[in-house]
Write a protein that holds these residues in place. Structure first.
Motif, PDB file in Angstrom:
ATOM      1  N   ASP A 152       0.484  -1.024   0.395  1.00 34.09           N
ATOM      2  CA  ASP A 152      -0.021  -0.163  -0.047  1.00 34.09           C
ATOM      3  C   ASP A 152       0.978   1.814  -0.237  1.00 34.09           C
ATOM      4  O   ASP A 152       0.733   2.406  -0.623  1.00 34.09           O
ATOM      5  CB  ASP A 152      -1.408   0.288   1.229  1.00 34.09           C
ATOM      6  N   PHE A 153       2.271   1.032   0.624  1.00 32.71           N
ATOM      7  CA  PHE A 153       2.604   2.638   0.833  1.00 32.71           C
ATOM      8  C   PHE A 153       3.017   2.247  -0.602  1.00 32.71           C
ATOM      9  O   PHE A 153       3.455   3.808  -0.797  1.00 32.71           O
ATOM     10  CB  PHE A 153       3.852   2.157   1.609  1.00 32.71           C
ATOM     11  N   GLU A 154       3.590   1.401  -1.068  1.00 33.20           N
ATOM     12  CA  GLU A 154       4.410   1.288  -2.274  1.00 33.20           C
ATOM     13  C   GLU A 154       3.280   2.120  -3.951  1.00 33.20           C
ATOM     14  O   GLU A 154       3.682   2.572  -4.595  1.00 33.20           O
ATOM     15  CB  GLU A 154       4.988   0.080  -3.296  1.00 33.20           C
ATOM     16  N   ARG A 155       2.280   1.784  -3.514  1.00 26.23           N
ATOM     17  CA  ARG A 155       1.167   1.922  -4.933  1.00 26.23           C
ATOM     18  C   ARG A 155       0.354   3.069  -4.240  1.00 26.23           C
ATOM     19  O   ARG A 155       0.317   4.064  -5.475  1.00 26.23           O
ATOM     20  CB  ARG A 155      -0.210   0.908  -3.957  1.00 26.23           C
ATOM     21  N   THR A 156       1.717   4.287  -3.118  1.00 29.92           N
ATOM     22  CA  THR A 156       0.781   5.324  -2.725  1.00 29.92           C
ATOM     23  C   THR A 156       1.997   6.091  -2.265  1.00 29.92           C
ATOM     24  O   THR A 156       1.671   7.725  -2.054  1.00 29.92           O
ATOM     25  CB  THR A 156      -0.151   5.490  -2.172  1.00 29.92           C
ATOM     26  N   TYR A 157       3.556   6.052  -2.777  1.00 31.59           N
ATOM     27  CA  TYR A 157       4.489   6.544  -2.928  1.00 31.59           C
ATOM     28  C   TYR A 157       4.385   7.920  -3.524  1.00 31.59           C
ATOM     29  O   TYR A 157       4.654   9.151  -2.282  1.00 31.59           O
ATOM     30  CB  TYR A 157       5.733   5.830  -2.572  1.00 31.59           C
ATOM     31  N   MET A 158       3.903   8.641  -4.703  1.00 28.30           N
ATOM     32  CA  MET A 158       3.491   9.340  -5.119  1.00 28.30           C
ATOM     33  C   MET A 158       3.209  10.497  -4.445  1.00 28.30           C
ATOM     34  O   MET A 158       2.675  11.695  -4.827  1.00 28.30           O
ATOM     35  CB  MET A 158       4.292   9.062  -6.333  1.00 28.30           C
ATOM     36  N   THR A 159       2.311  10.053  -4.070  1.00 27.80           N
ATOM     37  CA  THR A 159       0.829  11.245  -3.538  1.00 27.80           C
ATOM     38  C   THR A 159       1.778  11.115  -2.655  1.00 27.80           C
ATOM     39  O   THR A 159       0.496  12.826  -1.615  1.00 27.80           O
ATOM     40  CB  THR A 159       0.024  10.246  -3.098  1.00 27.80           C
ATOM     41  N   LEU A 160       2.847  11.396  -1.826  1.00 24.54           N
ATOM     42  CA  LEU A 160       3.051  11.788  -0.519  1.00 24.54           C
ATOM     43  C   LEU A 160       3.669  12.933  -0.185  1.00 24.54           C
ATOM     44  O   LEU A 160       4.460  13.291  -1.634  1.00 24.54           O
ATOM     45  CB  LEU A 160       4.118  10.800  -0.030  1.00 24.54           C
TER      46      LEU A 160
END
Length: 190
Positions: A115-123
């Motif tokens: 889940d972190f890798e999937r949303t990494y670029m939204t951070l």
């Protein structure tokens, strides 16, 4: 940190996938109402309350009544800041429960990483740069591996204590985020 060993009842309680996800959510969001937990779990509040009641006698969660606005509102939080496995039990029932719990625990860890890798670029960029991941291949003796575990736990101890103090005081800086750390170190066959 709680050491999971041959307490078969705790192990059995935490083999539930729903409870594992519920507990992980409690770690991340801190004190929260049962209603909010139900919303975030996409579950019925009665279902969430049932699972919390199963976890509470084992010291896994605790009520936070001082946050309630009225007698109908129930606030809860995780009573622990982490898990540590102790795999030495010889009792067959404990071994089976530990194996079931460990399977669920590993699934949870890798789902959270995915889940972190999937949303990494939204951070925000500063959080992306602060995040890290690593793997190393070492050649160690059993004693050296034990020393490594002790040193890693010593490094994390002040950060666990800071987190616990913030949770207990409800004084968390506004730019604070829940941080998930997991690591494994184990021998492999050459």
């Amino acid at each position: 940190m709680r050491h999971i060993d041959d307490d078969v009842d705790v192990l059995k309680v935490m083999t539930s996938r729903f409870r594992m996800k519920l507990f992980s959510l409690l770690f991340r969001i801190g004190p929260v109402t049962v209603s909010e937990l139900a919303r975030r779990m996409d579950a019925d509040p009665g279902q969430v309350s049932y699972h919390l009641r199963q976890m509470q006698p084992h010291g896994l969660i605790e009520d936070v009544p001082e946050l309630a606005r009225d007698s109908r509102e129930r606030w809860v939080r995780a009573a622990l800041s982490g898990w540590a496995l102790v795999r030495d039990s010889e009792a067959p029932e404990a071994r089976a429960a530990l194996q079931a719990w460990t399977s669920q625990w590993v699934i949870d860890q890798f789902e959270r990483l995915r889940d972190f890798e999937r949303t990494y670029m939204t951070l925000p960029e500063n959080w992306r740069h602060a995040s890290f991941g690593s793997s190393r291949h070492l050649r160690l003796t059993q004693d050296e591996l034990t020393q490594l575990a002790d040193q890693l736990n010593a490094v994390l101890k002040p950060w666990r204590e800071l987190t616990q103090a913030r949770v207990e005081s409800s004084e968390i800086p506004p730019d604070t985020r829940p941080i998930f750390i997991f690591y494994h170190a184990f021998p492999e066959e050459p």
